[in-house]
Design a protein around this motif. Structure first.
Motif, PDB file in Angstrom:
ATOM      1  N   THR A  20       0.839  -1.204   0.000  1.00 62.05           N
ATOM      2  CA  THR A  20       0.000   0.000   0.000  1.00 62.05           C
ATOM      3  C   THR A  20       0.869   1.249   0.000  1.00 62.05           C
ATOM      4  O   THR A  20       1.909   1.282   0.659  1.00 62.05           O
ATOM      5  N   CYS A  21       0.440   2.285  -0.711  1.00 63.73           N
ATOM      6  CA  CYS A  21       1.139   3.561  -0.670  1.00 63.73           C
ATOM      7  C   CYS A  21       0.876   4.212   0.682  1.00 63.73           C
ATOM      8  O   CYS A  21      -0.273   4.437   1.057  1.00 63.73           O
ATOM      9  N   ALA A  22       1.951   4.520   1.402  1.00 61.81           N
ATOM     10  CA  ALA A  22       1.802   5.086   2.748  1.00 61.81           C
ATOM     11  C   ALA A  22       1.246   6.502   2.669  1.00 61.81           C
ATOM     12  O   ALA A  22       0.673   7.012   3.630  1.00 61.81           O
ATOM     13  N   SER A  23       1.401   7.122   1.509  1.00 64.81           N
ATOM     14  CA  SER A  23       0.998   8.517   1.409  1.00 64.81           C
ATOM     15  C   SER A  23      -0.462   8.682   0.970  1.00 64.81           C
ATOM     16  O   SER A  23      -1.196   9.471   1.547  1.00 64.81           O
ATOM     17  N   CYS A  24      -0.903   7.918  -0.044  1.00 66.07           N
ATOM     18  CA  CYS A  24      -2.279   8.128  -0.532  1.00 66.07           C
ATOM     19  C   CYS A  24      -3.179   6.912  -0.356  1.00 66.07           C
ATOM     20  O   CYS A  24      -4.380   6.994  -0.605  1.00 66.07           O
ATOM     21  N   GLY A  25      -2.620   5.779   0.034  1.00 67.34           N
ATOM     22  CA  GLY A  25      -3.472   4.610   0.286  1.00 67.34           C
ATOM     23  C   GLY A  25      -3.732   3.731  -0.933  1.00 67.34           C
ATOM     24  O   GLY A  25      -4.449   2.732  -0.837  1.00 67.34           O
ATOM     25  N   GLU A  26      -3.151   4.083  -2.076  1.00 66.00           N
ATOM     26  CA  GLU A  26      -3.319   3.254  -3.273  1.00 66.00           C
ATOM     27  C   GLU A  26      -2.843   1.824  -2.955  1.00 66.00           C
ATOM     28  O   GLU A  26      -1.822   1.636  -2.299  1.00 66.00           O
ATOM     29  N   VAL A  27      -3.618   0.828  -3.421  1.00 68.20           N
ATOM     30  CA  VAL A  27      -3.295  -0.560  -3.100  1.00 68.20           C
ATOM     31  C   VAL A  27      -2.664  -1.256  -4.302  1.00 68.20           C
ATOM     32  O   VAL A  27      -3.168  -1.175  -5.422  1.00 68.20           O
TER      33      VAL A  27
ATOM     34  N   LYS B  67       7.687   4.321  -7.727  1.00 66.95           N
ATOM     35  CA  LYS B  67       6.872   5.494  -7.374  1.00 66.95           C
ATOM     36  C   LYS B  67       5.390   5.175  -7.522  1.00 66.95           C
ATOM     37  O   LYS B  67       4.974   4.581  -8.521  1.00 66.95           O
ATOM     38  N   CYS B  68       4.608   5.613  -6.560  1.00 68.57           N
ATOM     39  CA  CYS B  68       3.162   5.398  -6.591  1.00 68.57           C
ATOM     40  C   CYS B  68       2.570   6.033  -7.853  1.00 68.57           C
ATOM     41  O   CYS B  68       2.817   7.203  -8.131  1.00 68.57           O
ATOM     42  N   SER B  69       1.784   5.255  -8.608  1.00 69.72           N
ATOM     43  CA  SER B  69       1.224   5.775  -9.857  1.00 69.72           C
ATOM     44  C   SER B  69       0.154   6.826  -9.589  1.00 69.72           C
ATOM     45  O   SER B  69      -0.207   7.604 -10.457  1.00 69.72           O
ATOM     46  N   ASN B  70      -0.335   6.864  -8.372  1.00 70.77           N
ATOM     47  CA  ASN B  70      -1.397   7.820  -8.045  1.00 70.77           C
ATOM     48  C   ASN B  70      -0.835   9.149  -7.519  1.00 70.77           C
ATOM     49  O   ASN B  70      -1.312  10.214  -7.885  1.00 70.77           O
ATOM     50  N   CYS B  71       0.198   9.076  -6.658  1.00 70.23           N
ATOM     51  CA  CYS B  71       0.656  10.323  -6.021  1.00 70.23           C
ATOM     52  C   CYS B  71       2.168  10.559  -6.134  1.00 70.23           C
ATOM     53  O   CYS B  71       2.664  11.605  -5.723  1.00 70.23           O
ATOM     54  N   GLY B  72       2.905   9.571  -6.682  1.00 72.29           N
ATOM     55  CA  GLY B  72       4.339   9.775  -6.881  1.00 72.29           C
ATOM     56  C   GLY B  72       5.217   9.466  -5.679  1.00 72.29           C
ATOM     57  O   GLY B  72       6.443   9.502  -5.777  1.00 72.29           O
TER      58      GLY B  72
HETATM   59 ZN    ZN Z   1       0.301   7.131  -3.462  1.00 69.75          ZN
END
Ligand code: ZN
Ligand code: ADP
Length: 214
Positions: free
Chosen positions: A129-136, A149-154
């Motif tokens: 899980t992305c610790a910053s935005c919660g993307e799974v 890098k998270c595809s949702n928030c980087g």
């Molecule tokens: Zn994220």
């Protein structure tokens, strides 16, 4: 509209809740997320719950009901609440019923996401899980991007939960069957229960939930 997403760990409640937030402007109330936030903030409560969560046991009703009450008191204007991972015990279900009555609100549906146990183990041990935005993310179906890098928030902080290992998962499943699954009968008897197949694709599950909420 206020709804509960009910189902074992790994059923996909968080993923579907996030979609409902985007599509219907609902507010997601995830006690799991709230407890994880409490842990990282280093509060007294965070310290108390950390071991319990890592083991896979349930945190006390008093703590989680308190967290939910605090959020509901904020009374945010929205398309309603999605209760995700709450209630998990009959005492929590009763408390939620009372809180909603006090607010003059209704519970519109309880959506049970059905997934068999073997699939749960496979899903959870592959989860990040992305610790910053919660993307799974999922090693098999939605891998972490190659650049990390998270595809949702980087954010580069994509982490695995301390309780997403086989031993804690077994404890979480036991807690689910002992303490949470009785809620299926409870809400069925109240006439609120809708069941969807949580093993279908994410889009298919979203479509079944939309249908259940019509
Ligand atoms: Zn994220
Ligand atoms: P999952 O549904 O994947 O098990 P959650 O993020 O909902 O994960 O919850 C993680 C952990 O947080 C649980 O195993 C439990 O220790 C604690 N927790 C979350 N919600 C509740 C609740 N309503 N009552 C008691 N404990 C809870």
């Amino acid at each position: 509209m206020n709804i509960i997403l009910l189902g074992p760990p790994g059923a996909g409640k968080g993923t579907q809740a996030r979609r409902l937030v985007d599509e219907r402007n609902m507010v997601q109330l995830s006690t799991g997320d709230m407890l994880r936030a409490a842990r990282t903030s280093g509060t007294e409560m965070g310290k108390i719950v950390a071991d319990v969560m890592d083991r896979g046991d349930l945190v006390t009703d008093e703590i989680v009901i308190g967290l939910i009450r605090e959020e509901l008191e904020k009374d945010q204007a929205s398309g309603g609440y999605i209760f995700d991972g709450f209630p998990r015990t009959l005492a929590q279900a009763d408390a939620l019923g009372r809180l909603l009555i006090d607010m003059g609100e209704n519970l519109d549906a309880v959506v049970e996401m059905q997934v068999d146990d073997e699939a749960l183990v496979a899903r959870i041990t592959a989860r990040a899980t992305c610790a910053s935005c919660g993307e799974v993310y999922n090693d098999n179906t939605k891998p972490i991007p190659a650049d990390g890098k998270c595809s949702n928030c980087g954010s580069t902080e994509i982490t695995r939960r301390a309780d997403d290992n086989e031993e804690s998962l077994r404890t979480r499943l036991l807690a689910y069957y002992k303490q949470t699954s009785p809620l299926i009968g409870y809400y069925y008897a109240k006439g609120d229960l809708k069941s969807v197949d949580g093993l279908a694709s994410m889009d298919e599950v979203s479509a079944s939930i939309a249908k259940a909420l019509e």
